[in-house]
Scaffold this active site. Structure first.
Site, PDB file in Angstrom:
ATOM      1  N   GLU A  48       0.814  -1.200   0.000  1.00 14.10           N
ATOM      2  CA  GLU A  48       0.000   0.000   0.000  1.00 14.10           C
ATOM      3  C   GLU A  48       0.856   1.262   0.000  1.00 14.10           C
ATOM      4  O   GLU A  48       0.348   2.364  -0.197  1.00 14.10           O
ATOM      5  CB  GLU A  48      -0.933  -0.003   1.205  1.00 14.10           C
ATOM      6  CG  GLU A  48      -1.945  -1.134   1.177  1.00 14.10           C
ATOM      7  CD  GLU A  48      -2.752  -1.172  -0.113  1.00 14.10           C
ATOM      8  OE1 GLU A  48      -3.143  -0.096  -0.613  1.00 14.10           O
ATOM      9  OE2 GLU A  48      -2.982  -2.276  -0.637  1.00 14.10           O
ATOM     10  N   HIS A  64       0.450  -2.207  -5.766  1.00 10.52           N
ATOM     11  CA  HIS A  64      -0.997  -2.380  -5.872  1.00 10.52           C
ATOM     12  C   HIS A  64      -1.671  -1.158  -6.492  1.00 10.52           C
ATOM     13  O   HIS A  64      -2.342  -1.254  -7.515  1.00 10.52           O
ATOM     14  CB  HIS A  64      -1.588  -2.661  -4.478  1.00 10.52           C
ATOM     15  CG  HIS A  64      -3.084  -2.621  -4.445  1.00 10.52           C
ATOM     16  ND1 HIS A  64      -3.800  -2.158  -3.372  1.00 10.52           N
ATOM     17  CD2 HIS A  64      -4.011  -2.964  -5.383  1.00 10.52           C
ATOM     18  CE1 HIS A  64      -5.093  -2.233  -3.633  1.00 10.52           C
ATOM     19  NE2 HIS A  64      -5.245  -2.710  -4.849  1.00 10.52           N
ATOM     20  N   HIS A  68      -3.185  -0.115 -10.602  1.00  2.46           N
ATOM     21  CA  HIS A  68      -4.483   0.430 -11.001  1.00  2.46           C
ATOM     22  C   HIS A  68      -4.304   1.580 -11.986  1.00  2.46           C
ATOM     23  O   HIS A  68      -4.992   1.661 -13.013  1.00  2.46           O
ATOM     24  CB  HIS A  68      -5.239   0.932  -9.760  1.00  2.46           C
ATOM     25  CG  HIS A  68      -6.004  -0.129  -9.038  1.00  2.46           C
ATOM     26  ND1 HIS A  68      -7.365  -0.269  -9.156  1.00  2.46           N
ATOM     27  CD2 HIS A  68      -5.598  -1.109  -8.183  1.00  2.46           C
ATOM     28  CE1 HIS A  68      -7.779  -1.279  -8.406  1.00  2.46           C
ATOM     29  NE2 HIS A  68      -6.714  -1.801  -7.787  1.00  2.46           N
ATOM     30  N   HIS A 104      -6.499  -8.031  -8.768  1.00  2.00           N
ATOM     31  CA  HIS A 104      -6.538  -8.358  -7.344  1.00  2.00           C
ATOM     32  C   HIS A 104      -6.243  -9.830  -7.092  1.00  2.00           C
ATOM     33  O   HIS A 104      -5.687 -10.178  -6.042  1.00  2.00           O
ATOM     34  CB  HIS A 104      -7.880  -7.953  -6.750  1.00  2.00           C
ATOM     35  CG  HIS A 104      -7.912  -6.519  -6.321  1.00  2.00           C
ATOM     36  ND1 HIS A 104      -7.832  -6.126  -5.013  1.00  2.00           N
ATOM     37  CD2 HIS A 104      -7.965  -5.373  -7.055  1.00  2.00           C
ATOM     38  CE1 HIS A 104      -7.856  -4.813  -4.943  1.00  2.00           C
ATOM     39  NE2 HIS A 104      -7.930  -4.325  -6.176  1.00  2.00           N
TER      40      HIS A 104
END
Length: 402
Positions: A48, A64, A68, A104
């Site tokens: 994160e 992560h 995106h 994911h």
């Protein structure tokens, strides 16, 4: 390049700090004092990419979230054509892109590759001497061992997420999956003095997607177990009957909470005009799995699932917290508790977060299925059926189907 960097961290079980120091990755660490982190938490912090939490932000980046953005800009990567970013760039709508699930699944796979490097739990880490779970089941109304799902309708306040050009509330009628309220029933025996236990309840399909009649082996089924609830219960000496309503789940939040409710902070009664410009509590109070999606859809003819319960020693698993009530702590299993440590010494997903042990106490006690693992006294597994009723969900009567 960044994916190769991450893969190197997983297979070497070493994270590199900015100064070149090596941080071993292991979940076999004592976190009771709060001064150390499990390897899975070190990886999670880096995934994160919080500047204050990542072990080395400049080196490991933001896999992560940046993934995106890369996907969302793939149709115009350098902005030459002035195209808008795709929906993957916005967490509110990212699930509308089918690639969201592929991405994911890949992220989850990396975490599972790390978990596969950890030793299986021992019998000593899994058992709870003196406590025996004798029976387990569910009841929907007067129907035993069935959960009923179907369609429900409710009004949804859309004015917070979409600009309709008006200050008035805009409400939309929404049809969604729901389920009838049900209760867990657990019979447990305590051979010692009164003690507090953590009751952990999970659900998983019994058969795989191929439709074979053979139940899944635990190695395949392990990643399909979903935590439904986790709560503390005081076991008195002797036999105990635990009845737990599904509405008290530790993973869900009520579906009727709206954006306006969060803005008005109904749990604390704080008015918007008196709140700080950046209010962390508003975001946190919306964290949790929607309660109407607690269980899977099932099938009209009924679909077989397995319910699993495990009891562990609360005094060993509890994490010291400050006294007093907490705001928005209803979905603590998924979201933790605001401004506190995660309220469980065991890792999230325990005991299914690691590969199952090959055997229990002897080589004859091989662990191939969940039933094999549930031979330990403090565990139980039971088959139930989830039946999809469609539009008939809101019928008053719950009658068993032959």
């Amino acid at each position: 390049m960044i994916v190769a960097t991450w893969w190197c961290m997983i297979i070497t079980m070493i994270a590199l700090q900015s100064g070149g120091n090596r941080v071993p990755l292991s979940d076999e660490v004592d976190i009771s004092s709060g001064g150390r982190k499990r390897g899975i938490d070190i990886i999670g912090d880096a995934f994160e990419a919080d500047l204050n939490l990542s072990v080395n932000y400049d080196f490991y980046g933001d896999l992560h979230n940046f993934g995106h953005v890369l996907i969302a800009s793939s149709h115009d990567p350098d902005g030459t054509h002035g195209e808008n970013l795709g929906v993957m760039s916005d967490s509110a709508v990212a699930m509308r892109d089918p690639v969201f699930y592929r991405w994911h699944k890949y992220i989850d796979w990396i975490f599972q590759q790390y978990k596969a490097t950890q030793p299986s739990y021992t019998v000593q880490q899994l058992e709870l001497p003196g406590v025996t779970v004798n029976r387990l089941g569910v009841a929907t109304g007067n129907v035993a061992d069935e959960i009923h799902t179907g369609w429900s309708s409710r009004e949804f306040e859309a004015s917070r997420g979409i600009d309709f050009g008006t200050a008035q509330s805009v409400r939309i009628n929404l049809q969604h999956l729901d389920h009838k309220p049900f209760d867990y029933h657990i019979l447990a025996n305590n051979s010692g003095a009164q003690r507090q236990v953590y009751v952990r309840i999970f659900l998983a399909p019994k058969f795989n997607q191929n439709g074979t009649d053979a139940p899944m082996l635990l190695n395949e089924q392990r990643l399909l177990w979903v935590e439904l609830d986790k709560f503390v219960f005081a076991l008195k000496p002797g036999q105990n009957h635990i009845k737990r309503p599904s509405s008290q789940s530790s993973v869900t939040i009520p579906g009727e909470i709206t954006f306006r409710d969060l803005e008005q902070d109904i749990r604390g009664g704080t008015q918007p005009s008196t709140r700080p410009p950046v209010d962390i509590q508003e975001d946190f109070c919306g964290c949790g799995w929607p309660h109407h999606l607690l269980v899977p859809r099932g099938r009209p003819e009924g679909m077989t699932f397995q319910l699993f319960v495990m009891m562990t020693d609360y005094e060993q698993d509890r994490v010291p917290q400050r006294p007093g009530a907490r705001q928005c702590a209803g979905a603590a299993s998924y979201c933790g508790v605001l401004d506190e440590r995660y309220p469980d010494m065991r890792p999230m997903g325990f005991p299914f977060d690691r590969l199952p042990p090959r055997e229990l106490r002897t080589t004859q006690e091989q662990v191939l299925t969940i039933e094999d693992l549930a031979r330990l006294d403090n565990m139980a597994v039971h088959d139930i059926v989830i039946r999809f009723l469609g539009e008939e969900l809101n019928d008053d009567a719950d009658v068993a189907t032959a």
